[in-house]
Design an enzyme around this catalytic site. Sequence first.
Site, PDB file in Angstrom:
ATOM      1  CD  GLU A   1      -7.221  -2.327  -1.103  1.00  0.00           C
ATOM      2  OE1 GLU A   1      -8.323  -2.867   0.393  1.00  0.00           O
ATOM      3  OE2 GLU A   1      -6.496  -2.770  -1.611  1.00  0.00           O
TER       4      GLU A   1
ATOM      5  CG  ASP B   1      -1.625  -0.989   1.489  1.00  0.00           C
ATOM      6  OD1 ASP B   1      -2.324  -1.727   0.428  1.00  0.00           O
ATOM      7  OD2 ASP B   1      -2.135  -2.175   2.849  1.00  0.00           O
TER       8      ASP B   1
END
Length: 530
Positions: free
Chosen positions: A198, A50
């Site tokens: 997301e 991420d």
Amino acid sequence: MKRHILWLLLCCSLGLHAQINPNPNPFAAAANPGEQLTYRNPVIPGFYSDPTVCRVGNDYYLATSSFEYFPGIPVFHSQDLIHWEQIGHGIDRPSQLPRGINIFAPTLRYHKGTFYLITTNTGQGGNFYLTATNPAGPWSDPVWIDVPGIDPDLFFDEDGKTYVISSEFKLFRIDLQSGELLTEGKQVWYGNGGRYAEGPHLYKKDGFYYLMTAEGGTEEAHSECIARSNSIWGPYVGNPANPILAHANAAGQNSLIQGVGHADIIQAHDGSWWMVFHGYRKSVGYPAHHILGRETCLAPVVWPRNGWPVVNGNGTVTVAMSCPTLPLKPVVAKPTRDEFDAATLGADWNFIQPPTADAPFFRLKDGALHLTGLPQQISTFGASAFVGRRLQDLQFTASSSLQFDPQTENETAGLTLVNNGQHFDLLVKKSGNDRIVYVELHFGNISYRSKTATLKPGPVQLMVACQGEDFTFAYTQDGFEVPLEKVNLRFLSSETVGWFTGVYVGMYATGNGQPCRDEAVFDYFDYQAN
């Protein structure tokens, strides 16, 4: 006769075409052995997922998620987007998150002299942000915000207003001094239709507001999509060419790197555009299994005026990249061996959950790491006497010298491989009047014990390695290496044990449900890529 001649000519032409164009996949670029290699993906190997990036002048700063590991939110610095050096952590004090740690995707931004890290402590408080004037830290205590969803993003508009948006695509104005939301949330997009949206990020370019997000889950169907609007409040319209980054297609199906997505875009100081994102390298071919977690990768982006960003030409990447780069600024390579002669542990080392003051289990003394086991074994959310680091290579060897003479049979210590609470241990313990060494595999409710070997007095060298598709475990005394066990790496892969982390290797001690009184002394820890 003519038919035979035509058939022969056809066969020759097909053979010639195969020699000219040997690539059988028309969606993927053919390899060009004459191209110069400029860098390799991943640019930050191992479980650094991420990624999020910001620029201050000619300097670049990057942060990643960290889940149950502490210190949390590793922060890196680079001057070329390729060579990265870790400079700190966003979460480095147990007091910042006293209820426990489970950090999902962060966003790192810089605004008017202050760095901001915004993220989610999932199941342990929700969304919050930290501030710092130096990205190496110290970072502030959390400022909690009442925003639904996960993976929040901060956006600073040109008119001085600040906005926050999360995975639910509800946009809010926010007061960064207090964390107060200044508006009701407005639904500005529903995504491109992929599951598990997301990691949204907002950008502004050429008068358009762009909203980019990851979709498809973090496995093979992972991808990155983008939409835009004339107003920050939407509605946002998706790019007709979505997804702009994906390997769940013919173009990316043969890449060593899979599961690409969860990206952030940055404009470099020379005007070029780049994307950082994560992907995992396959450890086993088909079906794909991986042990290293999702790793930080880099790709060039072409973003024409009033147009959509295009990632590396066709939305796929390779391990070996040959595109032009910024002037390279390598960093000093770290030594492979930690002698534990510093006053504190290096930035590579982590615990599972923050250590508590009422249950100290480690200390650095006389050039060694001393561990006193806790009653708990290794788990995802419980305190345990574990000090480990990420695996960063498909093939590796990790080793240490252990002096451990327990007086009771409940205490064990050694090296371990751990992923999401499942762990494979190479351990030393007391058995009757002897000390023995063996391998124990903990997998859910199942435990397996290898053959045992009796140790001589004194230290023992323990070794864990990955060779081919197997983890191997061995010990050495008096210069003789004795193999004990090997196990297929599939059993500790993310596909098998679940969730989002990669395999750690490290040192541990436990009382297996009872208190401990004897120290396990690790003289060094050596980690090398094979």
